[in-house]
Scaffold this motif. Sequence first.
Motif, PDB file in Angstrom:
ATOM      1  N   ASP A  34      -0.432 -14.037  -1.286  1.00 54.97           N
ATOM      2  CA  ASP A  34      -1.238 -14.255  -0.096  1.00 54.97           C
ATOM      3  C   ASP A  34      -1.816 -12.916   0.323  1.00 54.97           C
ATOM      4  N   LEU A  35      -3.106 -12.900   0.634  1.00 58.82           N
ATOM      5  CA  LEU A  35      -3.829 -11.666   0.947  1.00 58.82           C
ATOM      6  C   LEU A  35      -4.193 -11.581   2.420  1.00 58.82           C
ATOM      7  N   LYS A  36      -4.224 -10.349   2.922  1.00 58.67           N
ATOM      8  CA  LYS A  36      -4.660 -10.076   4.286  1.00 58.67           C
ATOM      9  C   LYS A  36      -5.681  -8.951   4.252  1.00 58.67           C
ATOM     10  N   ASP A  37      -6.561  -8.964   5.236  1.00 62.17           N
ATOM     11  CA  ASP A  37      -7.562  -7.905   5.346  1.00 62.17           C
ATOM     12  C   ASP A  37      -6.909  -6.600   5.783  1.00 62.17           C
ATOM     13  N   PHE A  38      -7.412  -5.499   5.267  1.00 63.70           N
ATOM     14  CA  PHE A  38      -6.991  -4.175   5.706  1.00 63.70           C
ATOM     15  C   PHE A  38      -8.242  -3.327   5.872  1.00 63.70           C
ATOM     16  N   HIS A  39      -8.566  -3.017   7.114  1.00 61.85           N
ATOM     17  CA  HIS A  39      -9.696  -2.155   7.474  1.00 61.85           C
ATOM     18  C   HIS A  39     -11.048  -2.632   6.947  1.00 61.85           C
ATOM     19  N   GLU A  40     -11.200  -3.952   6.760  1.00 56.45           N
ATOM     20  CA  GLU A  40     -12.455  -4.517   6.262  1.00 56.45           C
ATOM     21  C   GLU A  40     -12.953  -3.824   4.988  1.00 56.45           C
ATOM     22  N   THR A  41     -11.997  -3.302   4.222  1.00 58.43           N
ATOM     23  CA  THR A  41     -12.301  -2.570   2.992  1.00 58.43           C
ATOM     24  C   THR A  41     -11.561  -3.160   1.799  1.00 58.43           C
ATOM     25  N   GLU A  42     -10.397  -3.701   2.056  1.00 56.14           N
ATOM     26  CA  GLU A  42      -9.544  -4.192   0.974  1.00 56.14           C
ATOM     27  C   GLU A  42      -8.748  -5.394   1.442  1.00 56.14           C
ATOM     28  N   ARG A  43      -8.298  -6.176   0.489  1.00 52.86           N
ATOM     29  CA  ARG A  43      -7.375  -7.274   0.735  1.00 52.86           C
ATOM     30  C   ARG A  43      -6.051  -6.821   0.150  1.00 52.86           C
ATOM     31  N   VAL A  44      -4.969  -7.001   0.905  1.00 55.10           N
ATOM     32  CA  VAL A  44      -3.670  -6.493   0.474  1.00 55.10           C
ATOM     33  C   VAL A  44      -2.623  -7.598   0.449  1.00 55.10           C
ATOM     34  N   ALA A  45      -1.623  -7.384  -0.394  1.00 53.75           N
ATOM     35  CA  ALA A  45      -0.484  -8.289  -0.500  1.00 53.75           C
ATOM     36  C   ALA A  45       0.744  -7.474  -0.857  1.00 53.75           C
ATOM     37  N   HIS A  46       1.870  -7.925  -0.397  1.00 54.39           N
ATOM     38  CA  HIS A  46       3.136  -7.263  -0.691  1.00 54.39           C
ATOM     39  C   HIS A  46       3.600  -7.681  -2.088  1.00 54.39           C
ATOM     40  N   LEU A  47       3.910  -6.708  -2.932  1.00 53.67           N
ATOM     41  CA  LEU A  47       4.415  -6.991  -4.279  1.00 53.67           C
ATOM     42  C   LEU A  47       5.919  -7.233  -4.224  1.00 53.67           C
ATOM     43  N   PRO A  48       6.479  -7.922  -5.224  1.00 54.76           N
ATOM     44  CA  PRO A  48       7.918  -8.188  -5.236  1.00 54.76           C
ATOM     45  C   PRO A  48       8.780  -6.929  -5.332  1.00 54.76           C
ATOM     46  N   ARG A  49       8.189  -5.862  -5.865  1.00 52.88           N
ATOM     47  CA  ARG A  49       8.930  -4.596  -5.964  1.00 52.88           C
ATOM     48  C   ARG A  49       7.934  -3.450  -6.108  1.00 52.88           C
ATOM     49  N   LYS A  50       8.429  -2.248  -5.864  1.00 54.31           N
ATOM     50  CA  LYS A  50       7.607  -1.057  -6.039  1.00 54.31           C
ATOM     51  C   LYS A  50       7.366  -0.850  -7.539  1.00 54.31           C
ATOM     52  N   LEU A  51       6.199  -0.355  -7.869  1.00 50.97           N
ATOM     53  CA  LEU A  51       5.858  -0.109  -9.277  1.00 50.97           C
ATOM     54  C   LEU A  51       6.210   1.313  -9.688  1.00 50.97           C
ATOM     55  N   ASP A  52       6.382   1.506 -10.966  1.00 46.33           N
ATOM     56  CA  ASP A  52       6.621   2.826 -11.548  1.00 46.33           C
ATOM     57  C   ASP A  52       5.332   3.640 -11.456  1.00 46.33           C
ATOM     58  N   THR A  53       5.338   4.695 -10.677  1.00 45.50           N
ATOM     59  CA  THR A  53       4.144   5.525 -10.499  1.00 45.50           C
ATOM     60  C   THR A  53       4.272   6.874 -11.199  1.00 45.50           C
ATOM     61  N   SER A  54       5.189   6.974 -12.136  1.00 44.17           N
ATOM     62  CA  SER A  54       5.367   8.251 -12.837  1.00 44.17           C
ATOM     63  C   SER A  54       4.068   8.642 -13.550  1.00 44.17           C
ATOM     64  N   GLY A  55       3.713   9.905 -13.416  1.00 45.22           N
ATOM     65  CA  GLY A  55       2.511  10.429 -14.043  1.00 45.22           C
ATOM     66  C   GLY A  55       1.226  10.147 -13.288  1.00 45.22           C
ATOM     67  N   ALA A  56       1.319   9.442 -12.165  1.00 48.68           N
ATOM     68  CA  ALA A  56       0.104   9.101 -11.398  1.00 48.68           C
ATOM     69  C   ALA A  56      -0.332  10.298 -10.562  1.00 48.68           C
ATOM     70  N   PRO A  57      -1.639  10.439 -10.337  1.00 49.73           N
ATOM     71  CA  PRO A  57      -2.124  11.492  -9.435  1.00 49.73           C
ATOM     72  C   PRO A  57      -1.568  11.274  -8.026  1.00 49.73           C
ATOM     73  N   ASP A  58      -1.498  12.338  -7.235  1.00 49.76           N
ATOM     74  CA  ASP A  58      -0.973  12.237  -5.875  1.00 49.76           C
ATOM     75  C   ASP A  58      -1.875  11.431  -4.954  1.00 49.76           C
ATOM     76  N   THR A  59      -3.182  11.438  -5.226  1.00 45.67           N
ATOM     77  CA  THR A  59      -4.142  10.704  -4.403  1.00 45.67           C
ATOM     78  C   THR A  59      -5.114   9.956  -5.300  1.00 45.67           C
ATOM     79  N   ALA A  60      -5.814   8.998  -4.695  1.00 41.83           N
ATOM     80  CA  ALA A  60      -6.855   8.264  -5.418  1.00 41.83           C
ATOM     81  C   ALA A  60      -8.037   8.050  -4.487  1.00 41.83           C
ATOM     82  N   ASP A  61      -9.200   7.913  -5.087  1.00 42.13           N
ATOM     83  CA  ASP A  61     -10.456   7.682  -4.373  1.00 42.13           C
ATOM     84  C   ASP A  61     -10.963   6.303  -4.786  1.00 42.13           C
TER      85      ASP A  61
END
Length: 116
Positions: A34-61
């Motif tokens: 199920d999705l909800k609006d966030f800042h009229e820019t994106e639709r967001v949903a809670h995932l069942p668990r946190k994902l492995d972010t190893s090796g990911a950049p600290d920020t994204a554009d």
Amino acid sequence: MNIRLTINGHRIDAVLNDSAAAHDFASLLPLTLDLKDFHETERVAHLPRKLDTSGAPDTADPKAGDLAHYAPWQNLALFHRDGETSPGLVILGHLSDSKDIDRLATADRVTIEAPA
């Protein structure tokens, strides 16, 4: 990896990148969220668990059409507009066709799966 989103009966193709987070996300499929609006820019949903972010950049554009994981809140974000640079955001992939981006703006529910 190719994936398919289904929103309001419309199938939308997307491609995941080769990051650890994208591979981890793919391991959760199929998902219906199920999705909800966030800042009229994106639709967001809670995932069942946190994902492995190893090796990911600290920020994204994020750009319109991006699929992303916001690690601090354990969310999936589907961008229908360009977003601001964000710490903790990891881009997972992108919609294959920009004509499908507008469908994200009003989506209340999405099913994501690997096509057969």
